[in-house]
Design a protein around this motif. Structure first.
Motif, PDB file in Angstrom:
ATOM      1  N   LEU A  69      -5.647  -0.870  -0.572  1.00  0.00           N
ATOM      2  CA  LEU A  69      -6.300  -1.950   0.187  1.00  0.00           C
ATOM      3  C   LEU A  69      -7.802  -1.913  -0.095  1.00  0.00           C
ATOM      4  O   LEU A  69      -8.426  -0.861   0.038  1.00  0.00           O
ATOM      5  CB  LEU A  69      -6.081  -1.738   1.690  1.00  0.00           C
ATOM      6  N   TYR A 103     -13.269 -10.838   3.235  1.00  0.00           N
ATOM      7  CA  TYR A 103     -12.538 -11.840   2.437  1.00  0.00           C
ATOM      8  C   TYR A 103     -11.045 -11.832   2.776  1.00  0.00           C
ATOM      9  O   TYR A 103     -10.398 -12.872   2.792  1.00  0.00           O
ATOM     10  CB  TYR A 103     -12.724 -11.569   0.944  1.00  0.00           C
ATOM     11  N   LEU A 104     -10.535 -10.631   3.033  1.00  0.00           N
ATOM     12  CA  LEU A 104      -9.110 -10.511   3.361  1.00  0.00           C
ATOM     13  C   LEU A 104      -8.808 -11.248   4.668  1.00  0.00           C
ATOM     14  O   LEU A 104      -7.799 -11.967   4.771  1.00  0.00           O
ATOM     15  CB  LEU A 104      -8.733  -9.021   3.472  1.00  0.00           C
ATOM     16  N   LEU A 105      -9.704 -11.095   5.657  1.00  0.00           N
ATOM     17  CA  LEU A 105      -9.527 -11.797   6.938  1.00  0.00           C
ATOM     18  C   LEU A 105      -9.599 -13.309   6.742  1.00  0.00           C
ATOM     19  O   LEU A 105      -8.800 -14.065   7.290  1.00  0.00           O
ATOM     20  CB  LEU A 105     -10.605 -11.363   7.933  1.00  0.00           C
ATOM     21  N   ARG A 135       0.841  -1.221   0.000  1.00  0.00           N
ATOM     22  CA  ARG A 135       0.000   0.000   0.000  1.00  0.00           C
ATOM     23  C   ARG A 135       0.870   1.263   0.000  1.00  0.00           C
ATOM     24  O   ARG A 135       0.657   2.166  -0.806  1.00  0.00           O
ATOM     25  CB  ARG A 135      -0.924  -0.034   1.239  1.00  0.00           C
ATOM     26  N   TYR A 156      -8.181  -7.998  -4.587  1.00  0.00           N
ATOM     27  CA  TYR A 156      -7.688  -6.678  -5.002  1.00  0.00           C
ATOM     28  C   TYR A 156      -8.199  -6.290  -6.402  1.00  0.00           C
ATOM     29  O   TYR A 156      -7.732  -5.313  -6.986  1.00  0.00           O
ATOM     30  CB  TYR A 156      -6.153  -6.655  -4.981  1.00  0.00           C
ATOM     31  N   VAL A 170     -11.035  -1.936   1.065  1.00  0.00           N
ATOM     32  CA  VAL A 170     -11.715  -1.893   2.365  1.00  0.00           C
ATOM     33  C   VAL A 170     -13.033  -2.677   2.323  1.00  0.00           C
ATOM     34  O   VAL A 170     -13.385  -3.389   3.265  1.00  0.00           O
ATOM     35  CB  VAL A 170     -11.964  -0.420   2.793  1.00  0.00           C
ATOM     36  N   GLU A 171     -13.727  -2.588   1.197  1.00  0.00           N
ATOM     37  CA  GLU A 171     -15.026  -3.264   1.090  1.00  0.00           C
ATOM     38  C   GLU A 171     -14.879  -4.797   1.079  1.00  0.00           C
ATOM     39  O   GLU A 171     -15.839  -5.516   1.337  1.00  0.00           O
ATOM     40  CB  GLU A 171     -15.793  -2.760  -0.144  1.00  0.00           C
ATOM     41  N   GLN A 172     -13.684  -5.270   0.795  1.00  0.00           N
ATOM     42  CA  GLN A 172     -13.447  -6.723   0.743  1.00  0.00           C
ATOM     43  C   GLN A 172     -12.744  -7.208   2.007  1.00  0.00           C
ATOM     44  O   GLN A 172     -12.094  -8.256   1.993  1.00  0.00           O
ATOM     45  CB  GLN A 172     -12.563  -7.063  -0.476  1.00  0.00           C
ATOM     46  N   PHE A 173     -12.844  -6.432   3.085  1.00  0.00           N
ATOM     47  CA  PHE A 173     -12.070  -6.729   4.290  1.00  0.00           C
ATOM     48  C   PHE A 173     -12.395  -8.117   4.856  1.00  0.00           C
ATOM     49  O   PHE A 173     -11.514  -8.812   5.358  1.00  0.00           O
ATOM     50  CB  PHE A 173     -12.312  -5.642   5.347  1.00  0.00           C
TER      51      PHE A 173
END
Lengths: 254, 261
Positions: B131, B138-140, B124, B215, B133-136
């Motif tokens: 990053l 899925y990232l977790l 980043r 992403y 943010v709306e896919q947080f």
């Protein structure tokens, strides 16, 4: 006579198949980089693949020189044989020089292997138009690599902690010396550093020979000149190192 | 007291076997070294395939470097035990070998997680990769699944590494293979059929595709990719579990574990 005897022993030791530490650098690493180049050039048409085949070879050459020459003296220090070298009938300078030259020549072996892999495994063009000129530029590069190897051996033995940072030196040097991106396109700070590294000119000479650029002889000349300056400097430092070792029995004073 | 004993064991294992004991070395090897790695491959791939691929390559290498860190950590852990002759003592101990390994695995796991998070922050801040943010969520989920699959594979990898007299060559060879097979720098779909099939059963491959999809650099469905990664991880976990048990039985029967090496 001692010099050639040492050189042959060094070459035999490092090309020995029992010496597993360097097998990866010599045999496997070029395969990995060539595989990456091979698949990446499929993603984009019109790539100058020849340059990247040579770049893969240069990565392997530099890695090998960094790890082998860089640890040449410190390994002697760890095994407590550095003092024996001082008592040997050959000078410390001759010992370091033979190590640096043999490592540079084994790096050449790595380059040849890269070209063989590129041609026969990946079917990638090597793109050498004039083999005589290319060989001349590689000889100049080998001289630069030998000199850099001598300096690395000195620096690594004088400052023990530098050895911890070997991995951290590998990549910045490749980036600064213009293996992928021309030095001229770097910010001025990095450009200034690049121009005082002998390898930068050696690498540029190799690339210019591939393209048969009219400047190639000038570049090779500069590479030789800078390498000679470093060579003379390293001779002086090694003499001083030998004196300190003889007087104090250790290298802590450097 | 039980908790103290458990964490004390992990802490002792960290102090005994973990190589980066100082903050300076930790910063150099866990922040600067990965950054150099991303920079190197970003430059290499940008030079060949063009600057459009920079984000694609950096994200691939962030996940790859996490895997590399965990594999090296696990292998160093087993190599250290072997070198100091304490590997057999794990088996002779009244605690199950698997429980011992699991407690020791906490440090490599946290280390890997740190490398992954730092990698995304580097992506980043230094490479300008936003990053999502709306896919947080899925990232977790990606963090959890990737860590599990890497942990399982690293455990198996470390067990297998005990069979080799020179583990460094084996480690370097595996890491180089991952760099080519897992789609770190290019899509695995470019690999010939059998090679792509191998890539699909390796850890990282699905995670790398998933992170690129999170992403929005690729258009693959994220859930099936994460599910595949989870299944690959579970398969390696079961194989590693069996291997640890076999090793334990053999060691108990023979009274030694790879003593000839």
């Amino acid at each position: 006579m001692n010099f050639f005897f040492l050189l042959v022993r060094e070459l035999k030791y490092f090309t020995n198949f029992q010496n597993k530490m360097y097998q990866f650098l010599l045999f496997f690493q070029p395969l990995m980089f060539l595989a990456i180049v091979y698949f990446l050039q499929q993603m984009r048409g019109g790539v100058n693949v020849e340059k990247f085949v040579v770049a893969s070879a240069l990565i392997s050459m530099w890695s090998y020189v960094l790890y082998s020459s860089g640890s040449a003296l410190i390994a002697q220090k760890w095994s407590d044989t550095l003092k024996l070298l001082i008592a040997a009938p050959v000078s410390l300078f001759q010992v370091i020089l033979t190590k640096a030259i043999s490592n540079a020549f084994i790096a050449l072996l790595s380059m040849i292997l890269s070209f063989v892999y590129a041609r026969f495994i990946f079917q990638l063009p090597v793109g050498i138009q004039d083999y005589g000129l290319f060989f001349l530029s590689v000889l100049v590069l080998l001289f630069s690599l030998s000199v850099v190897g001598m300096i690395l051996a000195i620096v690594f033995v004088a400052f023990q902690n530098v050895f911890d940072y070997q991995n951290l030196i590998l990549i910045p040097v490749l980036l600064i010396c213009g293996v992928f991106v021309p030095v001229d396109s770097l910010p001025w700070v990095f450009r200034a550093i690049a121009f005082v590294i002998p390898m930068t000119w050696g690498i540029q000479g190799v690339y210019e020979t591939l393209a048969l650029s009219p400047q190639m002889f000038t570049t090779m000349g500069i590479a030789l000149l800078i390498s000679v300056v470093y060579f003379l400097l390293s001779v002086l430092i090694i003499k001083r190192m030998e004196m300190v070792l003889r007087n104090h029995g250790s290298l802590g004073a450097i | 007291m039980i908790l103290l004993n458990k964490f004390g064991f992990t802490y002792l294992s960290y102090k005994a076997l973990y190589s980066f004991q100082t903050l300076r070395l930790f910063i150099l090897f866990r922040i600067l070294d990965p950054f150099m790695h991303y920079l190197f491959f970003a430059t290499l791939v940008s030079a060949i395939a063009g600057p459009d691929y920079l984000s694609y390559v950096v994200l691939g290498n962030v996940v790859f470097y996490t895997g590399r860190t965990m594999m090296i950590n696990f292998m160093s852990m087993f190599r250290g035990e072997r070198q100091y002759g304490t590997l057999e003592l794990n088996i002779a101990s009244p605690t199950s070998t698997f429980v011992i390994i699991s407690r020791k695995a906490i440090v490599p796991l946290l280390d890997g997680l740190f490398v992954l998070i730092v990698g995304l922050i580097i992506a980043r801040l230094l490479f300008g990769i936003e990053l999502p943010v709306e896919q947080f969520g899925y990232l977790l989920l990606l963090f959890v699944v990737t860590m599990f699959s890497l942990l399982s594979f690293s455990l198996l990898f470390a067990c297998v590494s005990l069979l080799f007299s020179n583990v460094n060559l084996f480690l370097n060879f595996m890491i180089a293979s991952f760099q080519v097979f897992c789609g770190v720098n290019f899509s695995v779909s470019l690999l010939p059929g059998p090679m792509e099939a191998v890539a699909r059963v390796l850890p990282l491959t699905n995670s790398i595709e998933a992170i690129r999809s999170i992403y929005q650099l690729e258009n693959n469905a994220i859930r099936p990719l994460l599910l595949n990664e989870l299944m690959v991880g579970a398969a390696y976990f079961i194989i590693a579990l069996i291997l640890v048990n076999v090793m334990e039985r053999l060691a108990r029967r023979q009274g030694a574990l790879f003593k000839n090496v």
